[in-house]
Design an enzyme around this catalytic site. Structure first.
Site, short mmCIF file in Angstrom:
data_model
loop_
_atom_site.label_atom_id
_atom_site.label_comp_id
_atom_site.label_asym_id
_atom_site.label_seq_id
_atom_site.Cartn_x
_atom_site.Cartn_y
_atom_site.Cartn_z
CG ASP A 176 -19.35 -28.58 78.96
OD1 ASP A 176 -19.10 -27.32 79.34
OD2 ASP A 176 -20.14 -28.28 80.16
N PRO B 287 -15.72 -30.63 88.56
CG PRO B 287 -15.68 -31.57 90.01
CD PRO B 287 -15.42 -30.58 90.05
CD GLN C 169 -25.27 -21.76 78.16
OE1 GLN C 169 -26.10 -20.78 77.37
NE2 GLN C 169 -23.44 -21.25 78.69
N GLY D 109 -17.78 -21.83 78.16
CA GLY D 109 -16.64 -21.87 78.02
C GLY D 109 -16.50 -22.73 76.30
CG HIS D 110 -17.78 -22.46 73.43
ND1 HIS D 110 -18.75 -21.79 72.26
CD2 HIS D 110 -18.53 -22.93 74.03
CE1 HIS D 110 -20.09 -22.60 72.22
NE2 HIS D 110 -20.31 -22.54 73.91
CE LYS E 11 -22.48 -25.66 72.79
NZ LYS E 11 -22.37 -26.28 73.84
P1 IMP Z 1 -26.12 -20.40 84.22
O1 IMP Z 1 -26.44 -20.82 83.55
O2 IMP Z 1 -24.87 -19.94 84.89
O3 IMP Z 1 -27.32 -20.28 85.09
O4 IMP Z 1 -26.64 -22.07 84.62
C1 IMP Z 1 -27.24 -22.46 85.11
C2 IMP Z 1 -27.28 -24.30 84.74
O5 IMP Z 1 -26.49 -24.44 82.77
C3 IMP Z 1 -25.76 -24.87 85.70
O6 IMP Z 1 -25.87 -26.28 86.10
C4 IMP Z 1 -25.15 -24.47 84.96
O7 IMP Z 1 -23.77 -25.19 85.40
C5 IMP Z 1 -25.37 -24.88 83.39
N1 IMP Z 1 -24.38 -24.50 82.63
C6 IMP Z 1 -24.17 -22.82 81.90
N2 IMP Z 1 -23.45 -23.00 81.04
C7 IMP Z 1 -22.86 -23.94 80.40
C8 IMP Z 1 -21.70 -24.58 79.87
O8 IMP Z 1 -21.61 -23.31 78.89
N3 IMP Z 1 -21.49 -25.93 79.70
C9 IMP Z 1 -22.35 -26.98 80.50
N4 IMP Z 1 -23.17 -25.60 81.45
C10 IMP Z 1 -23.48 -25.65 81.45
#
Ligand code: IMP
Length: 427
Positions: free
Chosen positions: A13, A303, A223, A40-41, A16
């Site tokens: 977040d 949040p 990520q 989520g970009h 990017k």
């Molecule tokens: P997963 O990727 O859905 O398995 O989640 C694993 C961890 O990565 C969790 O803490 C999510 O909140 C975090 N996470 C996954 N994708 C994102 C992202 O795009 N932005 C921020 N955190 C993410």
């Protein structure tokens, strides 16, 4: 043949999407290389405001070929929905291609992501429950179904039959939930196959051809570095590598091809989900940042945890990725704060350390050692020139630059493309 990798340097977040949308105006190819629709970009441009989950953020530039690389796990329903929404809003997606080697997210992945989280109880990871972790686990276990399988329906049926029997044993015997119907899942995935087949290609070849024509290629990370399964806060991480190295693997590109690696850092820190975050602010300053910046997940609406800039983690991120430059995003969010803090070291079990511990329990015990700087308390959103930033803002950026140990190329002072200060050239 320049290739620029755009990499999340914190916990995701970082902004990017905006940086890719901006740089894509001069690029010919943009490749999303990891993650899935957990990402989520956010992009704000003349087409409007978008929260992209799978389609690369270069899709708004008409000369850009967008590729969803082999390193992404694709929920086909989500991708089709995203393509349709883009089309409805006037965005052309005819230049979108999908690698034939990308793994698919299947209904049992989504079910299991939720069930596994429930089973973890108080130790839940806080995943996005999009099935991303279970899909990558199946990829490693060689139980995946890939986009290429969409091109041969009989082979798809055979593969699905053997896998779904096994998944149904787990669903019914371990979790006590209803089994999935092979016929229903197959029928649904045949519909997806029909719709997505025209987009599926051997995309690594397309990339190679673009490079031989000397075209600018962007690799779009998802990520952030601190969510990397090896170098992040394991097990509170995601399941694919958001690092620059992951970019080569997930796009199908040799590491020798990378020309620049741009680390995207937010001017403060955020994290969503579980796991330690040494600079987290559980006070009114944290709330103020969250509300002012609307720090709520683009994918889940959760949040985000907010905190001061963590330069220990940032330096680690620079080292592990080999950043050649940085983008500092959301500087304007700090405009109202009278004083700012930067974490320059940690206090761990009575000792001052300047490295990011690999052990999550140790990281959870780390107390931040802060350096304080004066705030600028003046609006920066309309500033386009570095020299016109208030002195205190320049001091803040200069200190970040020094601590993260790479030159700052871009500074973002708002979500729009033009709300960007080009401090030094990227290339
Ligand atoms: P997963 O990727 O859905 O398995 O989640 C694993 C961890 O990565 C969790 O803490 C999510 O909140 C975090 N996470 C996954 N994708 C994102 C992202 O795009 N932005 C921020 N955190 C993410």
């Amino acid at each position: 043949m320049p290739v620029i990798a755009i990499i999340g340097a914190q916990w995701g977040d970082e902004g990017k999407g905006k940086v890719v949308d901006l740089l894509a105006q001069k690029a010919r190819v943009v490749v999303r290389f990891s993650g899935g629709d957990n990402a989520g970009h956010s992009v704000v441009n003349p087409y409007g405001e978008f929260g992209l989950h799978l389609v690369p953020s270069g899709i708004f530039s008409s000369q850009v070929v967008c590729i969803i690389g082999n390193g992404v796990v694709i929920n086909p329903g989500v991708l089709i929905g995203e393509i349709e929404q883009l089309n409805q809003r006037g965005v052309d997606t005819s230049r979108l291609f999908i690698s034939d080697r990308a793994n698919l997210i299947m209904p049992y992945h989504i079910l299991l992501d939720g069930l596994e989280e429930e089973a973890r109880g108080g130790k839940a990871l806080g995943t996005t429950r999009k099935g991303v972790g279970p899909a990558f686990a199946d990829k490693a276990a060689r139980l995946g179904i890939r986009t290429g399988d969409f091109l041969d329906r009989e082979a798809l049926l055979e593969r699905l039959r053997s896998i779904i029997d096994y998944k149904n044993i787990i669903l019914t015997k371990i979790y006590g939930v209803s089994p999935l119907s092979l016929d229903e899942v197959y029928a649904q995935y045949c519909q997806y196959a029909e719709r997505l087949a025209p987009y599926i290609r051997e995309t690594a070849i397309m990339l190679e051809e673009a490079l031989s024509r000397g075209e600018l290629v962007l690799l779009e990370g998802a990520q952030g570095t601190l969510l990397d399964p090896d170098f992040g806060t394991y097990p509170y991480t995601t399941s694919s590598s958001p690092l620059a190295g992951g970019g080569c693997l997930g796009a199908g590109l040799s590491p020798t091809r990378l020309t620049r690696i741009l680390g995207v850092f937010k001017a403060y820190c955020t994290r969503v989900g579980g796991g330690p975050m040494p600079t987290e602010l559980k006070d009114e300053t944290g709330d103020l940042i969250r509300e002012r910046a609307h720090e709520y997940g683009t994918t889940t609406g959760r949040p985000r945890r907010c905190g001061w800039f963590d330069a220990v983690a940032a330096r680690f991120s620079t080292r592990i990725n080999g950043f050649t430059g940085a983008a500092i995003t959301r500087l304007d969010i700090l405009d109202i704060l009278p004083r700012l803090k930067i974490c320059v070291a940690y206090q761990l079990d009575g000792q001052k350390i300047d490295y990011f511990p690999g052990n999550v329990a140790a990281l959870a015990r780390c107390q931040p050692v802060y350096e304080e700087l004066p705030g600028w308390q003046a609006p920066t959103s309309d500033i386009r020139n570095y020299d016109q930033l208030p002195l205190e803002a320049r001091q803040y950026v200069a200190r970040l630059e020094e601590l993260i140990a790479c030159p700052v190329n871009l500074i973002c002072v708002g979500p729009e493309r033009e709300q960007t200060i080009h401090k030094t050239p990227i290339l």
